[in-house]
Design an enzyme around this catalytic site. Sequence first.
Site, PDB file in Angstrom:
ATOM      1  N   PRO A   9       0.792  -1.225   0.000  1.00  0.00           N
ATOM      2  CA  PRO A   9       0.000   0.000   0.000  1.00  0.00           C
ATOM      3  C   PRO A   9       0.830   1.284   0.000  1.00  0.00           C
ATOM      4  O   PRO A   9       1.869   1.368   0.673  1.00  0.00           O
ATOM      5  CB  PRO A   9      -0.816  -0.106   1.306  1.00  0.00           C
ATOM      6  CG  PRO A   9      -0.101  -1.108   2.132  1.00  0.00           C
ATOM      7  CD  PRO A   9       0.534  -2.063   1.160  1.00  0.00           C
ATOM      8  N   ASN A  10       0.343   2.236  -0.780  1.00  0.00           N
ATOM      9  CA  ASN A  10       0.904   3.594  -0.889  1.00  0.00           C
ATOM     10  C   ASN A  10       2.209   3.672  -1.659  1.00  0.00           C
ATOM     11  O   ASN A  10       2.711   4.762  -1.900  1.00  0.00           O
ATOM     12  CB  ASN A  10       1.065   4.235   0.511  1.00  0.00           C
ATOM     13  CG  ASN A  10      -0.262   4.368   1.214  1.00  0.00           C
ATOM     14  OD1 ASN A  10      -1.191   4.926   0.645  1.00  0.00           O
ATOM     15  ND2 ASN A  10      -0.389   3.824   2.403  1.00  0.00           N
ATOM     16  N   ARG A  17       4.671  11.215  -2.511  1.00  0.00           N
ATOM     17  CA  ARG A  17       4.479  11.050  -1.077  1.00  0.00           C
ATOM     18  C   ARG A  17       5.786  11.272  -0.306  1.00  0.00           C
ATOM     19  O   ARG A  17       6.807  10.673  -0.666  1.00  0.00           O
ATOM     20  CB  ARG A  17       4.023   9.595  -0.928  1.00  0.00           C
ATOM     21  CG  ARG A  17       4.081   9.012   0.416  1.00  0.00           C
ATOM     22  CD  ARG A  17       3.958   7.480   0.328  1.00  0.00           C
ATOM     23  NE  ARG A  17       3.764   6.967   1.649  1.00  0.00           N
ATOM     24  CZ  ARG A  17       4.115   5.757   2.026  1.00  0.00           C
ATOM     25  NH1 ARG A  17       4.641   4.906   1.164  1.00  0.00           N
ATOM     26  NH2 ARG A  17       3.916   5.378   3.252  1.00  0.00           N
ATOM     27  N   TYR A  22      11.021   9.117   1.094  1.00  0.00           N
ATOM     28  CA  TYR A  22      10.940   8.052   0.090  1.00  0.00           C
ATOM     29  C   TYR A  22      11.553   8.424  -1.259  1.00  0.00           C
ATOM     30  O   TYR A  22      11.581   7.589  -2.159  1.00  0.00           O
ATOM     31  CB  TYR A  22       9.470   7.633  -0.099  1.00  0.00           C
ATOM     32  CG  TYR A  22       8.858   7.080   1.172  1.00  0.00           C
ATOM     33  CD1 TYR A  22       9.381   5.952   1.788  1.00  0.00           C
ATOM     34  CD2 TYR A  22       7.759   7.698   1.776  1.00  0.00           C
ATOM     35  CE1 TYR A  22       8.839   5.445   2.966  1.00  0.00           C
ATOM     36  CE2 TYR A  22       7.197   7.203   2.948  1.00  0.00           C
ATOM     37  CZ  TYR A  22       7.742   6.085   3.533  1.00  0.00           C
ATOM     38  OH  TYR A  22       7.206   5.581   4.690  1.00  0.00           O
ATOM     39  N   ASN A  69       8.192  -5.266  -0.716  1.00  0.00           N
ATOM     40  CA  ASN A  69       8.022  -4.115   0.155  1.00  0.00           C
ATOM     41  C   ASN A  69       6.546  -4.098   0.530  1.00  0.00           C
ATOM     42  O   ASN A  69       5.701  -3.636  -0.245  1.00  0.00           O
ATOM     43  CB  ASN A  69       8.426  -2.813  -0.545  1.00  0.00           C
ATOM     44  CG  ASN A  69       8.376  -1.632   0.424  1.00  0.00           C
ATOM     45  OD1 ASN A  69       7.822  -1.724   1.514  1.00  0.00           O
ATOM     46  ND2 ASN A  69       8.957  -0.511   0.007  1.00  0.00           N
ATOM     47  N   ALA A  72       3.152  -0.537   4.996  1.00  0.00           N
ATOM     48  CA  ALA A  72       2.694  -0.565   6.394  1.00  0.00           C
ATOM     49  C   ALA A  72       2.243  -1.952   6.836  1.00  0.00           C
ATOM     50  O   ALA A  72       2.284  -2.267   8.033  1.00  0.00           O
ATOM     51  CB  ALA A  72       1.560   0.443   6.574  1.00  0.00           C
ATOM     52  N   HIS A  75       4.205  -4.143   9.334  1.00  0.00           N
ATOM     53  CA  HIS A  75       4.233  -3.955  10.773  1.00  0.00           C
ATOM     54  C   HIS A  75       3.109  -4.673  11.505  1.00  0.00           C
ATOM     55  O   HIS A  75       3.139  -4.772  12.721  1.00  0.00           O
ATOM     56  CB  HIS A  75       4.192  -2.453  11.089  1.00  0.00           C
ATOM     57  CG  HIS A  75       5.184  -1.659  10.279  1.00  0.00           C
ATOM     58  ND1 HIS A  75       6.535  -1.928  10.286  1.00  0.00           N
ATOM     59  CD2 HIS A  75       5.017  -0.638   9.381  1.00  0.00           C
ATOM     60  CE1 HIS A  75       7.154  -1.091   9.460  1.00  0.00           C
ATOM     61  NE2 HIS A  75       6.249  -0.304   8.893  1.00  0.00           N
ATOM     62  N   ASP A  82       1.569 -15.127   7.053  1.00  0.00           N
ATOM     63  CA  ASP A  82       1.132 -16.518   6.849  1.00  0.00           C
ATOM     64  C   ASP A  82       1.225 -16.913   5.378  1.00  0.00           C
ATOM     65  O   ASP A  82       1.556 -18.058   5.057  1.00  0.00           O
ATOM     66  CB  ASP A  82      -0.300 -16.712   7.351  1.00  0.00           C
ATOM     67  CG  ASP A  82      -0.394 -16.753   8.881  1.00  0.00           C
ATOM     68  OD1 ASP A  82       0.662 -16.823   9.541  1.00  0.00           O
ATOM     69  OD2 ASP A  82      -1.526 -16.709   9.401  1.00  0.00           O
ATOM     70  N   GLU A  94      12.563  -9.145   2.340  1.00  0.00           N
ATOM     71  CA  GLU A  94      11.846  -7.951   2.819  1.00  0.00           C
ATOM     72  C   GLU A  94      12.672  -6.709   2.478  1.00  0.00           C
ATOM     73  O   GLU A  94      13.864  -6.668   2.797  1.00  0.00           O
ATOM     74  CB  GLU A  94      11.679  -8.061   4.347  1.00  0.00           C
ATOM     75  CG  GLU A  94      11.106  -6.812   4.992  1.00  0.00           C
ATOM     76  CD  GLU A  94      11.180  -6.855   6.525  1.00  0.00           C
ATOM     77  OE1 GLU A  94      11.768  -7.789   7.105  1.00  0.00           O
ATOM     78  OE2 GLU A  94      10.647  -5.911   7.128  1.00  0.00           O
ATOM     79  N   HIS A  96      12.682  -2.205   2.309  1.00  0.00           N
ATOM     80  CA  HIS A  96      12.079  -0.908   2.607  1.00  0.00           C
ATOM     81  C   HIS A  96      12.990   0.180   2.085  1.00  0.00           C
ATOM     82  O   HIS A  96      14.214   0.085   2.221  1.00  0.00           O
ATOM     83  CB  HIS A  96      11.902  -0.714   4.120  1.00  0.00           C
ATOM     84  CG  HIS A  96      11.066  -1.782   4.741  1.00  0.00           C
ATOM     85  ND1 HIS A  96       9.703  -1.813   4.625  1.00  0.00           N
ATOM     86  CD2 HIS A  96      11.423  -2.894   5.437  1.00  0.00           C
ATOM     87  CE1 HIS A  96       9.244  -2.892   5.238  1.00  0.00           C
ATOM     88  NE2 HIS A  96      10.264  -3.567   5.732  1.00  0.00           N
ATOM     89  N   LEU A  97      12.401   1.202   1.520  1.00  0.00           N
ATOM     90  CA  LEU A  97      13.188   2.353   1.084  1.00  0.00           C
ATOM     91  C   LEU A  97      13.800   3.061   2.286  1.00  0.00           C
ATOM     92  O   LEU A  97      14.979   3.423   2.278  1.00  0.00           O
ATOM     93  CB  LEU A  97      12.278   3.332   0.331  1.00  0.00           C
ATOM     94  CG  LEU A  97      11.738   2.808  -1.004  1.00  0.00           C
ATOM     95  CD1 LEU A  97      10.303   3.246  -1.195  1.00  0.00           C
ATOM     96  CD2 LEU A  97      12.603   3.281  -2.143  1.00  0.00           C
ATOM     97  N   SER A  98      12.991   3.280   3.309  1.00  0.00           N
ATOM     98  CA  SER A  98      13.446   4.051   4.468  1.00  0.00           C
ATOM     99  C   SER A  98      14.048   3.125   5.520  1.00  0.00           C
ATOM    100  O   SER A  98      13.863   1.895   5.475  1.00  0.00           O
ATOM    101  CB  SER A  98      12.266   4.833   5.065  1.00  0.00           C
ATOM    102  OG  SER A  98      11.313   3.932   5.611  1.00  0.00           O
ATOM    103  N   ARG A 103      12.909   5.079  12.742  1.00  0.00           N
ATOM    104  CA  ARG A 103      11.766   5.985  12.600  1.00  0.00           C
ATOM    105  C   ARG A 103      10.845   5.760  13.817  1.00  0.00           C
ATOM    106  O   ARG A 103      11.348   5.468  14.897  1.00  0.00           O
ATOM    107  CB  ARG A 103      11.056   5.716  11.260  1.00  0.00           C
ATOM    108  CG  ARG A 103      11.949   6.053  10.052  1.00  0.00           C
ATOM    109  CD  ARG A 103      11.236   5.822   8.733  1.00  0.00           C
ATOM    110  NE  ARG A 103      10.054   6.668   8.600  1.00  0.00           N
ATOM    111  CZ  ARG A 103       9.105   6.468   7.663  1.00  0.00           C
ATOM    112  NH1 ARG A 103       9.233   5.465   6.791  1.00  0.00           N
ATOM    113  NH2 ARG A 103       8.056   7.260   7.600  1.00  0.00           N
ATOM    114  N   ARG A 107       7.230   1.293  13.454  1.00  0.00           N
ATOM    115  CA  ARG A 107       7.871   0.807  12.220  1.00  0.00           C
ATOM    116  C   ARG A 107       9.036  -0.137  12.504  1.00  0.00           C
ATOM    117  O   ARG A 107       9.576  -0.762  11.602  1.00  0.00           O
ATOM    118  CB  ARG A 107       8.357   1.972  11.356  1.00  0.00           C
ATOM    119  CG  ARG A 107       7.235   2.800  10.792  1.00  0.00           C
ATOM    120  CD  ARG A 107       7.741   3.818   9.781  1.00  0.00           C
ATOM    121  NE  ARG A 107       6.841   4.949   9.743  1.00  0.00           N
ATOM    122  CZ  ARG A 107       5.735   5.019   9.002  1.00  0.00           C
ATOM    123  NH1 ARG A 107       5.402   4.044   8.202  1.00  0.00           N
ATOM    124  NH2 ARG A 107       4.948   6.082   9.040  1.00  0.00           N
TER     125      ARG A 107
END
Length: 140
Positions: A9-10, A17, A22, A69, A72, A75, A82, A94, A96-98, A103, A107
Amino acid sequence: MKIAVINGPNLNMLGVRKKEIYGTESLQAINREIVERFPKTEFVFFQSNHEGALIDYIQTTDADGVVLNAGAYTHYSIAIRDAIESRHPLRVVEVHLSDVNNREDFRKVSVIRDVCVATYAGYGKESYMKGIAYLLEGKE
Ligand code: DQA
């Protein structure tokens, strides 16, 4: 080797954003660069803002490895965790950009981390590149 690059998402809002976190590039631009940087590898790309669609994709992908990625959902989505576990031994990285560990506290929690084979966070788009390299070579 076929790699699925899955974004949650996002992440369709990249470039619009919170650019200070990001970056300014769109998801399409990152995906294009992935194809350019790994010309011998076959890629499939999927993005969804919907948990169930991500689960359906993880359940059915015929890729040999996945760079995920989960946004959210990382988390708190036990359902995505599953789904990853149900595809064992499919290797999922896994990303993540950030730098999620530096943070907000919420997160710092990843419910998918221990069912993934590696994690790269905080390298911007290079997190994806590192994840792909890991799947291709077993390392960065
Ligand atoms: C993110 C980090 C998550 O905490 C956030 O919810 C995202 C993006 C990242 O790539 O840094 O949507 O996964």
